[in-house]
Design a protein around this motif. Structure first.
Motif: not given
Length: 297
Positions: A70-80, A133-135
């Protein structure tokens, strides 16, 4: 220099399974007997269905490792998303019992009340699950992470969410079009929300490194301007909503609950101040992030 990224542990965790189980249980209880109605109930059901669906997609992509395509930053997407889901579950866990849970048994019987208690408990537990999960994935001292995992990145999600609450109150007969200054406040809310969403979208899409300007410097400048704009709105909105010359200082007695312009104005004033504090805090942390990223060069 844009912030560097590092992958978190991408293995599907038991935490995702727990959130899926809790989300599925909540929806099943509502559909079976707890029930929902009106705008508030529809919103709560949307929150539970939306978060469950996205979590299922995240879990599936983790299991199949397809997120790398996928053309996204996976780590940034999941935490957001985890931050957004936490906020949505918080509101649903408050709104549902306020409008659907009473100490006495409803006309449908005490069994319905018990189901609604169970829905509230499951929703609250799931809220803590997303918050955990955010923490866990947030930025830690000495670690290089994606921007959305930093305090500044997480605050961007909170700011956009609070702006949505403000928009909801504006749409609920807030009478903002009666005065030009209150219309100016609407422009402030819309502009800051739009730019915040663009910042989040650029980060999640992984396009920050291809920009022609330093992303971290842009974030600092924008956040500073947002603080000034929200500061003006935090002064203008209460004056033209509650001052005797322009509005009503106290809540009118004949104002129906849920459809009272004064209530909407109060909600907007409170959350305007809340977003002002968030943007100011964001400005402080944005300065820190910029300093760290430059000192690491």
């Amino acid at each position: 220099k844009p912030l560097s990224l590092v992958h978190f542990n991408s293995k599907p965790s038991t935490r995702q399974c727990e959130r899926l189980l809790l989300g599925c249980t909540t929806m099943a209880l509502v559909a079976h007997s707890a029930g929902f109605s009106a705008t508030y109930g529809t919103y709560c059901m949307f929150v539970w269905c939306f978060c469950f669906a996205v979590t299922l997609v995240v879990f599936t992509l983790d299991v199949t490792r397809l997120h790398g395509c996928m053309p996204i930053s996976w780590d940034n997407f999941t935490v957001a998303f985890a931050m957004l889901a936490t906020l949505m579950y918080v509101t649903a866990s408050i709104v549902y019992p306020v409008y659907f849970l009473r100490s006495e048994c409803p006309s449908e019987g005490c069994e319905v009340r018990n189901y609604r208690i169970a829905v509230t408990v499951c929703s609250s537990v799931c809220c803590f699950a997303y918050g955990a999960e955010v923490f866990i994935t947030r930025a830690k001292p000495g670690h290089v992470v994606g921007y959305m995992a930093t305090v500044s990145g997480l605050l961007k999600v909170v700011q956009a969410f609070i702006a949505c609450i403000i928009f909801g109150a504006l749409a609920n007969d807030s009478e903002y079009n009666r005065h030009i200054p209150t219309q100016y406040c609407v422009v402030v809310y819309s502009l800051c929300f739009a730019v915040t969403v663009v910042v989040v979208a650029l980060t999640v899409s992984g396009r920050t490194s291809s920009l022609r300007f330093p992303f971290d410097r842009f974030v600092v400048i924008y956040t500073f301007l947002a603080v000034l704009l929200y500061l003006s709105a935090a002064v203008v909105w209460p004056v033209f909503s509650f001052d005797k010359k322009y509005g009503t200082p106290g809540r009118p007695e004949d104002c129906p609950r849920g459809k009272c312009p004064w209530d909407s104005k109060l909600v907007i004033a409170v959350f305007t101040c809340a977003n002002l504090v968030l943007y100011f805090t964001d400005l402080v942390y944005s300065q820190r992030i910029r300093f760290v990223s430059h000192s690491a060069v």
